[in-house]
Scaffold this motif. Structure first.
Motif, mmCIF file in Angstrom:
data_model
loop_
_atom_site.group_PDB
_atom_site.id
_atom_site.type_symbol
_atom_site.label_atom_id
_atom_site.label_comp_id
_atom_site.label_asym_id
_atom_site.label_seq_id
_atom_site.Cartn_x
_atom_site.Cartn_y
_atom_site.Cartn_z
ATOM 1 N N LEU A 19 8.364 -1.015 -16.076
ATOM 2 C CA LEU A 19 7.717 0.068 -15.343
ATOM 3 C C LEU A 19 6.297 -0.388 -15.004
ATOM 4 O O LEU A 19 5.312 0.152 -15.484
ATOM 5 N N ASP A 20 6.205 -1.449 -14.203
ATOM 6 C CA ASP A 20 4.903 -2.047 -13.925
ATOM 7 C C ASP A 20 3.978 -1.066 -13.218
ATOM 8 O O ASP A 20 4.386 -0.375 -12.279
ATOM 9 N N PRO A 21 2.702 -0.981 -13.645
ATOM 10 C CA PRO A 21 1.738 -0.062 -13.034
ATOM 11 C C PRO A 21 1.603 -0.290 -11.523
ATOM 12 O O PRO A 21 1.666 -1.434 -11.055
ATOM 13 N N LEU A 22 1.387 0.802 -10.784
ATOM 14 C CA LEU A 22 1.331 0.725 -9.314
ATOM 15 C C LEU A 22 0.250 1.660 -8.757
ATOM 16 O O LEU A 22 0.542 2.567 -7.985
ATOM 17 N N PRO A 23 -1.022 1.490 -9.149
ATOM 18 C CA PRO A 23 -2.055 2.404 -8.646
ATOM 19 C C PRO A 23 -2.335 2.210 -7.158
ATOM 20 O O PRO A 23 -2.296 1.103 -6.647
ATOM 21 N N MET A 24 -2.602 3.324 -6.480
ATOM 22 C CA MET A 24 -2.959 3.327 -5.057
ATOM 23 C C MET A 24 -3.986 4.424 -4.812
ATOM 24 O O MET A 24 -4.156 5.321 -5.642
ATOM 25 N N SER A 25 -4.610 4.387 -3.647
ATOM 26 C CA SER A 25 -5.462 5.497 -3.228
ATOM 27 C C SER A 25 -4.571 6.638 -2.754
ATOM 28 O O SER A 25 -3.404 6.427 -2.418
ATOM 29 N N PRO A 26 -5.103 7.881 -2.707
ATOM 30 C CA PRO A 26 -4.312 8.997 -2.172
ATOM 31 C C PRO A 26 -3.818 8.732 -0.748
ATOM 32 O O PRO A 26 -2.702 9.127 -0.392
ATOM 33 N N GLU A 27 -4.625 8.043 0.063
ATOM 34 C CA GLU A 27 -4.222 7.752 1.441
ATOM 35 C C GLU A 27 -3.045 6.776 1.473
ATOM 36 O O GLU A 27 -2.089 6.947 2.251
ATOM 37 N N GLN A 28 -3.102 5.757 0.637
ATOM 38 C CA GLN A 28 -1.996 4.794 0.574
ATOM 39 C C GLN A 28 -0.709 5.468 0.092
ATOM 40 O O GLN A 28 0.378 5.210 0.608
ATOM 41 N N PHE A 29 -0.875 6.346 -0.898
ATOM 42 C CA PHE A 29 0.296 7.042 -1.439
ATOM 43 C C PHE A 29 0.885 7.984 -0.389
ATOM 44 O O PHE A 29 2.110 8.117 -0.279
ATOM 45 N N ALA A 30 0.024 8.638 0.389
ATOM 46 C CA ALA A 30 0.512 9.546 1.441
ATOM 47 C C ALA A 30 1.386 8.791 2.441
ATOM 48 O O ALA A 30 2.433 9.291 2.884
ATOM 49 N N LYS A 31 0.976 7.572 2.802
ATOM 50 C CA LYS A 31 1.774 6.754 3.727
ATOM 51 C C LYS A 31 3.107 6.369 3.093
ATOM 52 O O LYS A 31 4.154 6.400 3.743
ATOM 53 N N LEU A 32 3.077 5.998 1.807
ATOM 54 C CA LEU A 32 4.304 5.634 1.103
ATOM 55 C C LEU A 32 5.255 6.829 1.025
ATOM 56 O O LEU A 32 6.473 6.679 1.208
ATOM 57 N N LEU A 33 4.715 8.009 0.766
ATOM 58 C CA LEU A 33 5.544 9.212 0.682
ATOM 59 C C LEU A 33 6.266 9.481 1.996
ATOM 60 O O LEU A 33 7.463 9.784 2.011
ATOM 61 N N LYS A 34 5.549 9.360 3.096
ATOM 62 C CA LYS A 34 6.174 9.599 4.410
ATOM 63 C C LYS A 34 7.219 8.532 4.712
ATOM 64 O O LYS A 34 8.333 8.843 5.188
ATOM 65 N N THR A 35 6.909 7.281 4.426
ATOM 66 C CA THR A 35 7.860 6.187 4.659
ATOM 67 C C THR A 35 9.127 6.393 3.837
ATOM 68 O O THR A 35 10.249 6.256 4.346
ATOM 69 N N ASP A 36 8.949 6.747 2.552
ATOM 70 C CA ASP A 36 10.114 6.923 1.682
ATOM 71 C C ASP A 36 10.875 8.205 2.001
ATOM 72 O O ASP A 36 12.091 8.268 1.821
ATOM 73 N N TYR A 37 10.178 9.217 2.475
ATOM 74 C CA TYR A 37 10.842 10.444 2.927
ATOM 75 C C TYR A 37 11.876 10.086 4.005
ATOM 76 O O TYR A 37 13.022 10.530 3.960
ATOM 77 N N ASP A 38 11.461 9.271 4.964
ATOM 78 C CA ASP A 38 12.360 8.854 6.044
ATOM 79 C C ASP A 38 13.433 7.901 5.528
ATOM 80 O O ASP A 38 14.595 7.966 5.949
ATOM 81 N N LYS A 39 13.065 7.006 4.595
ATOM 82 C CA LYS A 39 14.028 6.042 4.047
ATOM 83 C C LYS A 39 15.150 6.751 3.294
ATOM 84 O O LYS A 39 16.329 6.413 3.455
ATOM 85 N N TYR A 40 14.775 7.755 2.495
ATOM 86 C CA TYR A 40 15.787 8.471 1.723
ATOM 87 C C TYR A 40 16.693 9.302 2.624
ATOM 88 O O TYR A 40 17.876 9.473 2.327
ATOM 89 N N GLU A 41 16.153 9.797 3.715
ATOM 90 C CA GLU A 41 16.997 10.515 4.663
ATOM 91 C C GLU A 41 18.102 9.603 5.187
ATOM 92 O O GLU A 41 19.285 9.982 5.239
ATOM 93 N N ARG A 42 17.722 8.370 5.556
ATOM 94 C CA ARG A 42 18.716 7.400 6.058
ATOM 95 C C ARG A 42 19.705 7.021 4.959
ATOM 96 O O ARG A 42 20.918 6.949 5.192
#
Length: 304
Positions: free
Chosen positions: A271-294
């Motif tokens: 469970l390797d640590p994965l810190p990001m800024s809130p802005e970076q995380f927001a982009k990841l959330l949107k990308t993964d939202y679309d990825k999980y839909e597919r």
């Protein structure tokens, strides 16, 4: 709450809602980080498990709670899968939360009960094809990382297996160790005690390459070319939480994750640590939202 209030934050106990039962990867990460945060902040940071409905019950509690930084959530990428699995949720996944930071990477491992006569990914796939709808696999809930990792494997290998969702990773792992189910692609950390006691047999990992903690366990992609499925566990607060509070939490989470003891304990469980800024995380959330839909459309995953 303004900047002056943010400077005195936290002035009382902070709750961390883990919307899963005890024993799974979300619970493990939440408790490790909460303990470190308690030491850093000088206030109690306590974990409350509010499991059920693939994390949506606990998520709803946080979404409707006060946006003051005193109720946090530690949730997996299942958070962005749920809106594609449930016809209606009592909250908006992207709009009603702020992602503070990812906390850890999730890598899964395909494991089987020792009674299943397979020791490799190729043997597992071959048995699945020979016995369609006879191999029973478990998950921590419909749409969870554990469910979708296996659903993707079934889709890519043209196998059909029976899915049994449990109310969390802990109960599902216990069911596998006892022989109630035959297979699962669980997060590695939750499996280590059962692997060591030989109550489950490792077959393959879900990352593109082998993991250093288990160098003798092949990547699933070595048997099913192109397969890869990794996710994350992250920290959230309710939308409307003041930015100074979000920034303070982000800094404290990052400090906790960078502590040598935290990094060592999480890393030992892949469970390797994965810190990001809130802005970076927001982009990841949107990308993964679309990825999980597919992915959910591809795999045919649904709420049972």
């Amino acid at each position: 709450m303004g900047i002056a209030s943010a400077q005195t934050y936290p002035a009382r106990t902070v709750r961390v809602i883990v919307p899963w039962p005890p024993g799974g990867a979300n619970d493990v990460v939440g408790r490790i980080v909460a303990q470190r945060m308690t030491e850093q902040l000088g206030q109690q940071v306590i974990v409350e498990n509010r499991g059920g409905a693939s994390g949506t019950i606990g998520s709803d509690l946080v979404a409707k709670g006060a946006a003051d930084g005193y109720t946090l959530m530690v949730h997996s990428a299942t958070h962005v899968a749920n809106p594609h699995l449930y016809k209606k949720l009592p909250y908006d996944t992207l709009r009603d939360f702020i992602g503070v930071t990812p906390l850890a990477v999730q890598v899964g491992m395909l494991v089987v009960h020792p009674s299943l006569p397979v020791k490799s990914v190729n043997e597992f796939v071959a048995l699945g094809k020979a016995r369609p709808d006879q191999i029973v696999y478990g998950s921590s809930g419909s749409g969870s990382f554990v469910h979708l990792a296996m659903a993707l494997l079934n889709s890519m290998s043209n196998t059909r297996m029976v899915h049994v969702p449990f109310k969390g990773g802990g109960p599902a792992t216990i069911a596998l160790a006892s022989g109630e189910i035959q297979a699962m692609t669980a997060t590695i950390g939750s499996l280590i005690p059962h692997i060591e006691s030989k109550r489950v047999r490792p077959v393959g990992v879900t990352s593109a390459k082998r993991v250093s903690q288990f160098p003798n366990v092949p990547a699933i992609s070595e048997g099913v070319p192109g397969y890869e499925f990794v996710a994350w566990i992250g920290a959230f607060v309710a939308a409307g939480t003041p930015r100074p509070i979000v920034d303070r939490l982000n800094a404290e989470f990052r400090k906790a994750l960078e502590h040598p003891d935290t990094a060592r304990i999480l890393g030992a469980q892949t469970l390797d640590p994965l810190p990001m800024s809130p802005e970076q995380f927001a982009k990841l959330l949107k990308t993964d939202y679309d990825k999980y839909e597919r992915l959910i459309k591809l795999s045919g995953a649904k709420i049972d």
